[in-house]
Design a protein around this motif. Structure first.
Motif, PDB file in Angstrom:
ATOM      1  N   ASN A 132      48.918 -11.693 -25.008  1.00 45.91           N
ATOM      2  CA  ASN A 132      48.606 -10.272 -25.132  1.00 45.91           C
ATOM      3  C   ASN A 132      47.110 -10.031 -25.276  1.00 45.91           C
ATOM      4  O   ASN A 132      46.601  -8.966 -24.899  1.00 45.91           O
ATOM      5  CB  ASN A 132      49.313  -9.674 -26.358  1.00 45.91           C
ATOM      6  N   THR A 133      46.390 -10.998 -25.847  1.00 47.89           N
ATOM      7  CA  THR A 133      44.979 -10.793 -26.177  1.00 47.89           C
ATOM      8  C   THR A 133      44.076 -11.895 -25.631  1.00 47.89           C
ATOM      9  O   THR A 133      42.945 -12.031 -26.076  1.00 47.89           O
ATOM     10  CB  THR A 133      44.813 -10.682 -27.703  1.00 47.89           C
ATOM     11  N   TYR A 134      44.559 -12.732 -24.692  1.00 50.09           N
ATOM     12  CA  TYR A 134      43.709 -13.737 -24.056  1.00 50.09           C
ATOM     13  C   TYR A 134      42.494 -13.055 -23.415  1.00 50.09           C
ATOM     14  O   TYR A 134      42.614 -11.993 -22.786  1.00 50.09           O
ATOM     15  CB  TYR A 134      44.468 -14.474 -22.951  1.00 50.09           C
ATOM     16  N   ALA A 135      41.334 -13.709 -23.506  1.00 43.98           N
ATOM     17  CA  ALA A 135      40.119 -13.145 -22.927  1.00 43.98           C
ATOM     18  C   ALA A 135      40.183 -13.082 -21.401  1.00 43.98           C
ATOM     19  O   ALA A 135      39.628 -12.176 -20.774  1.00 43.98           O
ATOM     20  CB  ALA A 135      38.909 -13.964 -23.370  1.00 43.98           C
ATOM     21  N   ASP A 136      40.842 -14.051 -20.770  1.00 46.94           N
ATOM     22  CA  ASP A 136      40.898 -14.104 -19.308  1.00 46.94           C
ATOM     23  C   ASP A 136      42.222 -13.598 -18.755  1.00 46.94           C
ATOM     24  O   ASP A 136      42.630 -13.959 -17.653  1.00 46.94           O
ATOM     25  CB  ASP A 136      40.612 -15.525 -18.815  1.00 46.94           C
ATOM     26  N   TRP A 137      42.917 -12.756 -19.525  1.00 46.79           N
ATOM     27  CA  TRP A 137      44.134 -12.113 -19.076  1.00 46.79           C
ATOM     28  C   TRP A 137      43.999 -10.613 -19.337  1.00 46.79           C
ATOM     29  O   TRP A 137      43.133 -10.167 -20.091  1.00 46.79           O
ATOM     30  CB  TRP A 137      45.348 -12.628 -19.860  1.00 46.79           C
ATOM     31  N   ARG A 276      48.754 -10.606 -16.958  1.00 53.81           N
ATOM     32  CA  ARG A 276      48.454 -11.231 -15.663  1.00 53.81           C
ATOM     33  C   ARG A 276      47.090 -11.914 -15.699  1.00 53.81           C
ATOM     34  O   ARG A 276      46.222 -11.576 -16.511  1.00 53.81           O
ATOM     35  CB  ARG A 276      48.513 -10.208 -14.535  1.00 53.81           C
ATOM     36  N   THR A 277      46.912 -12.844 -14.748  1.00 55.09           N
ATOM     37  CA  THR A 277      45.687 -13.637 -14.673  1.00 55.09           C
ATOM     38  C   THR A 277      44.818 -13.259 -13.484  1.00 55.09           C
ATOM     39  O   THR A 277      43.762 -13.838 -13.295  1.00 55.09           O
ATOM     40  CB  THR A 277      46.038 -15.131 -14.547  1.00 55.09           C
ATOM     41  N   VAL A 278      45.261 -12.327 -12.674  1.00 54.38           N
ATOM     42  CA  VAL A 278      44.551 -11.988 -11.433  1.00 54.38           C
ATOM     43  C   VAL A 278      44.191 -10.505 -11.426  1.00 54.38           C
ATOM     44  O   VAL A 278      44.834  -9.684 -12.099  1.00 54.38           O
ATOM     45  CB  VAL A 278      45.416 -12.323 -10.203  1.00 54.38           C
ATOM     46  N   ALA A 279      43.132 -10.177 -10.683  1.00 48.55           N
ATOM     47  CA  ALA A 279      42.686  -8.784 -10.523  1.00 48.55           C
ATOM     48  C   ALA A 279      42.581  -8.083 -11.880  1.00 48.55           C
ATOM     49  O   ALA A 279      43.093  -6.977 -12.066  1.00 48.55           O
ATOM     50  CB  ALA A 279      43.628  -8.034  -9.582  1.00 48.55           C
ATOM     51  N   LEU A 280      41.876  -8.714 -12.799  1.00 51.50           N
ATOM     52  CA  LEU A 280      41.866  -8.237 -14.185  1.00 51.50           C
ATOM     53  C   LEU A 280      41.273  -6.840 -14.324  1.00 51.50           C
ATOM     54  O   LEU A 280      41.672  -6.080 -15.212  1.00 51.50           O
ATOM     55  CB  LEU A 280      41.086  -9.222 -15.065  1.00 51.50           C
ATOM     56  N   ASP A 281      40.295  -6.502 -13.488  1.00 49.02           N
ATOM     57  CA  ASP A 281      39.583  -5.229 -13.640  1.00 49.02           C
ATOM     58  C   ASP A 281      40.117  -4.120 -12.737  1.00 49.02           C
ATOM     59  O   ASP A 281      39.522  -3.046 -12.677  1.00 49.02           O
ATOM     60  CB  ASP A 281      38.086  -5.441 -13.359  1.00 49.02           C
ATOM     61  N   ASP A 282      41.212  -4.377 -12.066  1.00 49.78           N
ATOM     62  CA  ASP A 282      41.754  -3.383 -11.137  1.00 49.78           C
ATOM     63  C   ASP A 282      42.716  -2.459 -11.891  1.00 49.78           C
ATOM     64  O   ASP A 282      43.868  -2.815 -12.169  1.00 49.78           O
ATOM     65  CB  ASP A 282      42.481  -4.088  -9.988  1.00 49.78           C
ATOM     66  N   GLN A 283      42.247  -1.261 -12.232  1.00 48.51           N
ATOM     67  CA  GLN A 283      43.049  -0.330 -13.016  1.00 48.51           C
ATOM     68  C   GLN A 283      44.267   0.149 -12.250  1.00 48.51           C
ATOM     69  O   GLN A 283      45.317   0.420 -12.843  1.00 48.51           O
ATOM     70  CB  GLN A 283      42.197   0.870 -13.445  1.00 48.51           C
ATOM     71  N   HIS A 284      44.144   0.247 -10.923  1.00 47.36           N
ATOM     72  CA  HIS A 284      45.303   0.669 -10.122  1.00 47.36           C
ATOM     73  C   HIS A 284      46.450  -0.327 -10.274  1.00 47.36           C
ATOM     74  O   HIS A 284      47.612   0.078 -10.439  1.00 47.36           O
ATOM     75  CB  HIS A 284      44.911   0.788  -8.654  1.00 47.36           C
TER      76      HIS A 284
END
Length: 349
Positions: A132-137, A276-284
């Motif tokens: 829930n709080t991983y830096a890279d998730w 999730r581990t991918v597209a972390l900054d994609d708000q859509h």
């Protein structure tokens, strides 16, 4: 009627974001509780009843880290001790205390121990909840109030072959072949039930397509593992690679964290996260993952409510029957039954 859940365990009672400056009321294991934050910001959980005139404390306010009854203004601290009565200046009478329940706040979630507080320890929350709080998730969180026994919700999580039917127009639209043609492997270790399934040369799921790792025409090898941690935590780890890339796939694509807490014998609190581990900054993508997950769990909740109604009306007395796909759920129910039996024997001793 015998209860269907053990009590000497941690149960999820709220997300951290839910607990604001106001008290929050819930019923957990047939016990009305109220939660609030003390002066230091720590979570306090008390039984939701004022001993004066039995009014719910949750109808009041949080004042300087104490909860003030909304009926006559008696204030109780985080330990359930009455510290102020507006209508009198003397020491509160004996018995003006409220039952306090141990609480933990971890990984953006709040947990409470409803059973014997002397047995509460800091462990018991699965380590994987830190996703829930991983830096890279990145994660989205949700909550459903389900009008069904919590065991039925856990059954639903344990047997994902239902995706092809309950979710045929949403997340299960392309999953029939993968779920039915690949065996489920189940292992039991103590109070933990582990299940795994590998699906070869199938189409990517909607979630995987969403992050652009795969194209709609691609064929992938996909794995799905799940772990039940007694009495009410359930994780699902999913990942995939282009078909034929790896014999053993390790890289998760996303993880679904599930906490299913009994409210009553016919209702449950269902807290979930999709990490999730991918597209972390994609708000859509974040918004779509929340929307689709909520839609899917709405479908589950509707089916589970209908199932609970049918069980309530059933006069046959026959137990639930199991398919091959119910291996994980059957093992899970055995673990829970053993925990309840042990508590019952301890109380009788």
């Amino acid at each position: 009627m015998a209860r269907s859940y053990p009590v000497n365990h941690w149960y999820a009672i709220a997300t951290s974001a839910e607990l604001t400056e106001k008290p929050l009321a819930r019923t957990i294991c047939n016990t009305p509780i109220v939660m609030f934050r003390d002066k230091a910001g720590a979570v306090a959980v008390l039984e939701d009843i004022c001993p004066h005139r039995k009014a719910p404390l949750s109808s009041g306010f949080v004042v300087d880290g104490a909860i003030e009854c909304g009926y006559h203004g008696a204030q109780f601290d985080a330990h359930g001790r009455c510290i102020h009565i507006p209508s009198q200046d003397v020491i509160p009478p004996r018995g003006m205390t409220v039952t306090r329940f141990p609480a933990l706040e971890r990984h953006d979630m709040i947990f409470a121990w409803i059973g014997d507080d002397k047995r509460a320890t800091p462990d018991g929350i699965p380590d994987i909840w830190s996703a829930n709080t991983y830096a890279d998730w990145t994660a989205v969180h949700g909550y459903h109030h389900v009008k069904a026994n919590y065991l039925l919700v856990l059954d639903n999580l344990a047997d994902l072959t239902h995706l092809a039917f309950v979710h045929r127009s949403t997340i299960g639209a392309s999953g029939r072949t993968g779920w039915f043609n690949n065996p489920l492997r189940v292992t039991i270790e103590g109070d933990r039930v582990h299940s795994s399934r590998t699906m070869r040369d199938i189409s990517p799921s909607g979630f995987m397509l969403m992050t652009s790792r795969f194209a709609p025409t691609d064929k992938i090898d996909r794995f799905q593992t799940s772990d039940f941690f007694a009495p009410a935590f359930f994780t699902v780890v999913l990942g995939g690679e282009h078909a034929g890339t790896h014999e053993e796939m390790q890289r998760p694509h996303h993880i679904v964290l599930n906490s299913v807490t009994p409210e009553t014998e016919e209702t449950s609190h269902y807290f979930w996260s999709v990490c999730r581990t991918v597209a972390l900054d994609d708000q859509h993508i974040t918004d779509e993952m929340y929307r689709l997950t909520r839609l899917a769990f709405d479908e589950d909740a509707d089916m589970l409510e209908r199932q609970q109604q049918a069980i309530r009306a059933d006069r046959s007395g026959r137990p639930l029957m199991n398919f091959q796909g119910d291996q994980g759920g059957a093992a899970m129910r055995k673990v829970i039954a053993r925990l309840i039996e042990a508590e019952t024997e301890e109380q009788a001793a």
